[in-house]
Write a protein that holds these residues in place. Structure first.
Motif, mmCIF file in Angstrom:
data_model
loop_
_atom_site.group_PDB
_atom_site.id
_atom_site.type_symbol
_atom_site.label_atom_id
_atom_site.label_comp_id
_atom_site.label_asym_id
_atom_site.label_seq_id
_atom_site.Cartn_x
_atom_site.Cartn_y
_atom_site.Cartn_z
ATOM 1 N N LEU A 105 1.094 -1.309 -0.318
ATOM 2 C CA LEU A 105 0.121 0.330 -0.069
ATOM 3 C C LEU A 105 0.742 1.066 -0.131
ATOM 4 C CD1 LEU A 105 -2.782 -1.098 2.345
ATOM 5 C CD2 LEU A 105 -3.298 -0.998 -0.469
ATOM 6 N N TYR A 203 -1.854 -0.805 8.444
ATOM 7 C CA TYR A 203 -1.689 -0.220 7.571
ATOM 8 C C TYR A 203 -3.804 0.184 8.010
ATOM 9 C CZ TYR A 203 -0.890 3.134 4.227
ATOM 10 O OH TYR A 203 -0.578 4.206 3.374
ATOM 11 N N ASP A 205 -6.918 1.321 7.692
ATOM 12 C CA ASP A 205 -8.239 1.624 6.369
ATOM 13 C C ASP A 205 -7.975 0.670 5.277
ATOM 14 O OD1 ASP A 205 -9.818 3.416 7.420
ATOM 15 O OD2 ASP A 205 -8.801 5.212 6.167
ATOM 16 N N GLU A 208 -10.487 -0.593 2.215
ATOM 17 C CA GLU A 208 -10.622 -0.133 1.371
ATOM 18 C C GLU A 208 -9.691 0.272 0.310
ATOM 19 O OE1 GLU A 208 -12.817 0.534 5.887
ATOM 20 O OE2 GLU A 208 -10.400 0.045 5.141
ATOM 21 N N ARG A 209 -8.267 0.311 0.882
ATOM 22 C CA ARG A 209 -6.889 0.953 0.079
ATOM 23 C C ARG A 209 -7.514 -0.498 -1.282
ATOM 24 N NH1 ARG A 209 -2.617 3.717 1.608
ATOM 25 N NH2 ARG A 209 -2.992 3.318 -0.017
ATOM 26 N N THR A 212 -10.011 -0.626 -4.086
ATOM 27 C CA THR A 212 -9.208 0.104 -4.784
ATOM 28 C C THR A 212 -8.452 0.092 -5.410
ATOM 29 O OG1 THR A 212 -8.929 2.102 -3.337
ATOM 30 C CG2 THR A 212 -10.770 2.103 -4.196
ATOM 31 N N LEU A 213 -7.510 -0.496 -5.144
ATOM 32 C CA LEU A 213 -5.962 -0.249 -5.998
ATOM 33 C C LEU A 213 -5.862 -1.763 -7.081
ATOM 34 C CD1 LEU A 213 -2.846 0.385 -5.309
ATOM 35 C CD2 LEU A 213 -2.633 -1.770 -3.945
#
Length: 273
Positions: A105, A203, A205, A208-209, A212-213
Protein backbone atom coordinates in the motif's frame (compact mmCIF):
# COMPACT_ATOMS: atom_id res chain seq x y z
CA UNK A 1 18.32 -1.36 3.21
CA UNK A 2 19.37 1.68 5.19
CA UNK A 3 22.96 2.59 5.86
CA UNK A 4 22.69 1.30 9.42
CA UNK A 5 21.19 -2.09 8.55
CA UNK A 6 22.51 -5.04 6.61
CA UNK A 7 19.98 -7.75 5.87
CA UNK A 8 20.86 -11.42 5.72
CA UNK A 9 19.15 -12.75 2.59
CA UNK A 10 18.88 -16.33 1.35
CA UNK A 11 18.13 -16.65 -2.37
CA UNK A 12 17.45 -19.39 -4.87
CA UNK A 13 18.35 -19.45 -8.52
CA UNK A 14 15.44 -18.76 -10.80
CA UNK A 15 14.04 -16.26 -13.28
CA UNK A 16 14.28 -12.74 -11.89
CA UNK A 17 11.01 -11.75 -13.51
CA UNK A 18 9.37 -14.35 -11.28
CA UNK A 19 10.80 -13.18 -7.97
CA UNK A 20 8.93 -14.06 -4.78
CA UNK A 21 10.00 -12.17 -1.65
CA UNK A 22 9.04 -13.99 1.55
CA UNK A 23 8.56 -11.90 4.71
CA UNK A 24 8.73 -13.94 7.89
CA UNK A 25 6.74 -13.40 11.05
CA UNK A 26 7.62 -13.13 14.69
CA UNK A 27 9.25 -10.78 14.80
CA UNK A 28 12.37 -12.02 16.62
CA UNK A 29 12.29 -15.16 14.47
CA UNK A 30 14.09 -15.65 11.15
CA UNK A 31 13.00 -16.93 7.74
CA UNK A 32 14.10 -20.56 8.08
CA UNK A 33 10.78 -22.05 9.23
CA UNK A 34 9.23 -20.97 5.91
CA UNK A 35 11.79 -22.49 3.52
CA UNK A 36 9.89 -25.76 3.21
CA UNK A 37 7.70 -26.20 1.19
CA UNK A 38 8.42 -22.90 -0.63
CA UNK A 39 11.86 -24.05 -1.73
CA UNK A 40 10.13 -26.48 -4.09
CA UNK A 41 9.19 -23.45 -6.22
CA UNK A 42 12.87 -22.71 -6.88
CA UNK A 43 13.02 -24.20 -10.39
CA UNK A 44 10.37 -21.75 -11.61
CA UNK A 45 10.79 -18.79 -9.25
CA UNK A 46 13.55 -16.63 -7.81
CA UNK A 47 12.93 -16.99 -4.07
CA UNK A 48 14.21 -14.27 -1.74
CA UNK A 49 14.11 -14.88 2.03
CA UNK A 50 15.33 -11.85 4.04
CA UNK A 51 15.73 -11.80 7.81
CA UNK A 52 14.20 -8.53 8.96
CA UNK A 53 16.23 -6.00 10.95
CA UNK A 54 16.85 -7.29 14.46
CA UNK A 55 16.00 -10.82 13.34
CA UNK A 56 18.09 -13.86 12.52
CA UNK A 57 21.46 -12.89 11.10
CA UNK A 58 20.53 -9.36 10.03
CA UNK A 59 21.76 -6.25 11.85
CA UNK A 60 20.60 -6.08 15.45
CA UNK A 61 21.51 -4.22 18.59
CA UNK A 62 19.86 -0.99 17.45
CA UNK A 63 18.09 1.41 19.80
CA UNK A 64 14.44 0.49 20.48
CA UNK A 65 13.12 3.33 18.33
CA UNK A 66 14.85 1.79 15.28
CA UNK A 67 12.45 -1.15 15.26
CA UNK A 68 9.32 0.03 13.48
CA UNK A 69 7.22 -1.31 10.58
CA UNK A 70 8.05 1.72 8.44
CA UNK A 71 11.80 1.23 8.87
CA UNK A 72 11.33 -2.41 7.87
CA UNK A 73 9.55 -1.14 4.74
CA UNK A 74 12.55 1.08 4.02
CA UNK A 75 14.82 -1.97 4.34
CA UNK A 76 12.65 -3.97 1.94
CA UNK A 77 12.60 -1.13 -0.58
CA UNK A 78 16.37 -1.06 -0.33
CA UNK A 79 16.47 -4.81 -0.92
CA UNK A 80 14.32 -4.50 -4.06
CA UNK A 81 16.53 -1.66 -5.28
CA UNK A 82 19.65 -3.76 -4.61
CA UNK A 83 18.15 -6.62 -6.60
CA UNK A 84 17.20 -4.13 -9.34
CA UNK A 85 13.54 -5.14 -9.15
CA UNK A 86 10.86 -2.55 -9.76
CA UNK A 87 8.22 -5.03 -8.58
CA UNK A 88 8.09 -8.52 -7.08
CA UNK A 89 5.53 -11.00 -5.86
CA UNK A 90 5.43 -10.93 -2.06
CA UNK A 91 4.34 -13.49 0.53
CA UNK A 92 3.99 -12.25 4.08
CA UNK A 93 3.44 -14.70 6.91
CA UNK A 94 1.76 -13.80 10.25
CA UNK A 95 3.31 -10.49 11.43
CA UNK A 96 5.08 -10.47 8.08
CA UNK A 97 1.66 -10.54 6.43
CA UNK A 98 0.89 -7.11 7.85
CA UNK A 99 4.34 -5.86 6.84
CA UNK A 100 3.67 -7.15 3.31
CA UNK A 101 0.35 -5.31 3.17
CA UNK A 102 2.07 -2.13 4.27
CA UNK A 103 4.74 -2.58 1.62
CA UNK A 104 2.07 -3.00 -1.06
CA UNK A 105 0.00 0.00 0.00
CA UNK A 106 2.89 2.40 0.62
CA UNK A 107 5.15 1.67 -2.32
CA UNK A 108 3.49 0.09 -5.35
CA UNK A 109 6.42 -2.34 -5.51
CA UNK A 110 4.25 -5.46 -5.03
CA UNK A 111 2.98 -7.24 -8.16
CA UNK A 112 0.95 -9.95 -6.44
CA UNK A 113 0.39 -10.32 -2.70
CA UNK A 114 -0.02 -13.45 -0.58
CA UNK A 115 -1.21 -12.82 2.98
CA UNK A 116 -0.58 -16.11 4.81
CA UNK A 117 -1.73 -16.90 8.35
CA UNK A 118 -2.34 -13.21 8.92
CA UNK A 119 -5.23 -10.78 8.53
CA UNK A 120 -6.23 -7.71 6.57
CA UNK A 121 -8.86 -6.94 9.22
CA UNK A 122 -8.18 -6.19 12.89
CA UNK A 123 -8.66 -9.09 15.29
CA UNK A 124 -11.60 -8.37 17.65
CA UNK A 125 -11.01 -8.96 21.39
CA UNK A 126 -13.61 -11.74 21.45
CA UNK A 127 -12.51 -13.40 18.20
CA UNK A 128 -11.73 -16.73 19.91
CA UNK A 129 -14.38 -16.64 22.61
CA UNK A 130 -15.69 -20.10 23.51
CA UNK A 131 -13.00 -22.08 21.65
CA UNK A 132 -12.21 -24.62 24.35
CA UNK A 133 -9.46 -26.42 22.43
CA UNK A 134 -7.55 -23.17 22.02
CA UNK A 135 -7.95 -22.38 25.69
CA UNK A 136 -6.63 -25.83 26.60
CA UNK A 137 -3.61 -25.58 24.31
CA UNK A 138 -2.74 -22.10 25.57
CA UNK A 139 -2.95 -23.36 29.16
CA UNK A 140 -0.66 -26.26 28.22
CA UNK A 141 1.83 -23.81 26.70
CA UNK A 142 1.83 -21.65 29.83
CA UNK A 143 2.46 -24.69 32.02
CA UNK A 144 5.37 -25.86 29.86
CA UNK A 145 7.15 -22.49 29.71
CA UNK A 146 10.24 -22.48 31.97
CA UNK A 147 10.43 -19.67 34.49
CA UNK A 148 13.08 -16.95 34.71
CA UNK A 149 14.21 -17.05 31.09
CA UNK A 150 15.07 -13.80 29.32
CA UNK A 151 15.96 -12.60 25.84
CA UNK A 152 16.27 -14.95 22.88
CA UNK A 153 16.15 -17.98 25.18
CA UNK A 154 12.70 -16.97 26.39
CA UNK A 155 11.44 -16.41 22.85
CA UNK A 156 12.69 -19.84 21.83
CA UNK A 157 11.16 -21.44 24.90
CA UNK A 158 7.81 -19.73 24.24
CA UNK A 159 7.78 -21.05 20.69
CA UNK A 160 8.60 -24.59 21.81
CA UNK A 161 6.15 -24.58 24.72
CA UNK A 162 3.42 -23.24 22.42
CA UNK A 163 4.11 -25.63 19.55
CA UNK A 164 0.62 -27.13 19.75
CA UNK A 165 -0.87 -23.65 19.40
CA UNK A 166 1.10 -23.24 16.17
CA UNK A 167 0.35 -26.54 14.46
CA UNK A 168 -3.00 -28.30 14.65
CA UNK A 169 -2.07 -31.87 13.75
CA UNK A 170 -0.04 -33.87 16.27
CA UNK A 171 1.41 -35.85 13.33
CA UNK A 172 3.49 -32.82 12.28
CA UNK A 173 4.55 -31.73 15.76
CA UNK A 174 8.01 -33.30 15.53
CA UNK A 175 8.62 -31.62 12.17
CA UNK A 176 7.66 -28.26 13.65
CA UNK A 177 9.90 -28.72 16.68
CA UNK A 178 12.81 -29.59 14.38
CA UNK A 179 12.24 -26.35 12.47
CA UNK A 180 12.12 -24.34 15.67
CA UNK A 181 15.47 -25.85 16.60
CA UNK A 182 16.94 -24.24 13.45
CA UNK A 183 15.46 -20.76 14.00
CA UNK A 184 17.89 -18.07 15.16
CA UNK A 185 15.75 -16.30 17.77
CA UNK A 186 16.51 -12.75 18.92
CA UNK A 187 14.88 -10.31 21.34
CA UNK A 188 15.49 -6.96 19.61
CA UNK A 189 11.81 -6.23 19.05
CA UNK A 190 10.82 -7.01 22.64
CA UNK A 191 12.09 -3.75 24.15
CA UNK A 192 9.94 -1.38 22.05
CA UNK A 193 6.94 -3.70 22.47
CA UNK A 194 7.27 -3.83 26.25
CA UNK A 195 7.89 -0.07 26.39
CA UNK A 196 4.70 0.58 24.44
CA UNK A 197 6.49 2.43 21.62
CA UNK A 198 6.17 -0.20 18.88
CA UNK A 199 3.77 1.11 16.20
CA UNK A 200 1.18 -1.25 14.82
CA UNK A 201 2.11 -2.76 11.45
CA UNK A 202 -1.53 -2.64 10.39
CA UNK A 203 -2.12 -0.10 7.63
CA UNK A 204 -5.10 2.25 8.22
CA UNK A 205 -8.14 1.44 6.08
CA UNK A 206 -6.33 -1.46 4.43
CA UNK A 207 -9.48 -3.23 3.13
CA UNK A 208 -10.78 -0.04 1.54
CA UNK A 209 -7.39 0.73 0.01
CA UNK A 210 -6.99 -2.77 -1.42
CA UNK A 211 -10.54 -2.66 -2.79
CA UNK A 212 -9.59 0.24 -5.05
CA UNK A 213 -5.99 -0.78 -5.78
CA UNK A 214 -6.76 -3.75 -8.03
CA UNK A 215 -3.86 -5.79 -6.65
CA UNK A 216 -4.22 -9.59 -7.03
CA UNK A 217 -4.26 -11.08 -3.52
CA UNK A 218 -4.32 -14.57 -2.05
CA UNK A 219 -5.55 -14.84 1.53
CA UNK A 220 -4.19 -18.21 2.68
CA UNK A 221 -5.20 -19.52 6.07
CA UNK A 222 -5.64 -22.54 8.30
CA UNK A 223 -9.13 -23.22 9.63
CA UNK A 224 -7.79 -23.86 13.15
CA UNK A 225 -5.44 -20.84 13.30
CA UNK A 226 -5.18 -19.79 16.96
CA UNK A 227 -3.43 -16.48 16.27
CA UNK A 228 -5.54 -14.91 13.50
CA UNK A 229 -9.11 -16.26 13.25
CA UNK A 230 -9.92 -17.89 9.93
CA UNK A 231 -13.33 -16.25 9.58
CA UNK A 232 -11.64 -12.87 9.05
CA UNK A 233 -10.22 -14.24 5.78
CA UNK A 234 -13.67 -14.64 4.23
CA UNK A 235 -14.76 -11.27 5.62
CA UNK A 236 -11.76 -9.52 4.07
CA UNK A 237 -12.25 -11.26 0.73
CA UNK A 238 -15.86 -10.07 0.64
CA UNK A 239 -14.55 -6.48 0.84
CA UNK A 240 -11.75 -6.82 -1.72
CA UNK A 241 -12.80 -7.85 -5.25
CA UNK A 242 -9.29 -8.98 -6.23
CA UNK A 243 -8.74 -11.15 -3.13
CA UNK A 244 -9.06 -14.94 -3.28
CA UNK A 245 -9.59 -16.71 0.06
CA UNK A 246 -8.20 -20.22 0.60
CA UNK A 247 -8.84 -21.79 4.00
CA UNK A 248 -7.24 -25.18 4.61
CA UNK A 249 -8.96 -27.68 6.87
CA UNK A 250 -6.98 -29.48 9.58
CA UNK A 251 -4.42 -26.68 9.64
CA UNK A 252 -3.43 -24.20 12.31
CA UNK A 253 -1.34 -21.03 12.27
CA UNK A 254 1.59 -22.92 10.71
CA UNK A 255 -0.65 -24.10 7.88
CA UNK A 256 2.36 -24.69 5.62
CA UNK A 257 3.49 -27.39 8.06
CA UNK A 258 0.07 -28.87 8.79
CA UNK A 259 -0.89 -29.13 5.10
CA UNK A 260 2.26 -28.50 3.03
CA UNK A 261 1.02 -29.96 -0.26
CA UNK A 262 -2.29 -28.08 -0.28
CA UNK A 263 -0.63 -24.90 0.97
CA UNK A 264 2.03 -24.97 -1.73
CA UNK A 265 -0.55 -25.82 -4.39
CA UNK A 266 -2.53 -22.70 -3.43
CA UNK A 267 0.61 -20.53 -3.60
CA UNK A 268 1.77 -21.95 -6.91
CA UNK A 269 -1.66 -21.73 -8.54
CA UNK A 270 -1.95 -18.08 -7.53
CA UNK A 271 1.51 -17.21 -8.84
CA UNK A 272 0.73 -18.87 -12.16
CA UNK A 273 -2.35 -16.72 -12.78
Amino acid sequence: MSAEVELFVAQSLGPRDRTLVVIHGGPCWDHTYLREPLIRLAPRHHLVFPDLRGCGRSTGGLSPDRYTPDLVIDDLIGLLDHLELEQADVLGFSYGGMIAQRLALKTGRVRRLIVASSSVLPVPPDAFSGWEERDARNAEAAALLPANLQGPDRNRAEAVAGARTGVWRDAVLDDYLERLDQVHFTDDWDAPYLAGILPSPRYPDAPERFATLGLPMLLLHGRQDMTFPAHLTDQAAALIPTATPVILEEAGHMAHIDQPELWLQAVESFLEL
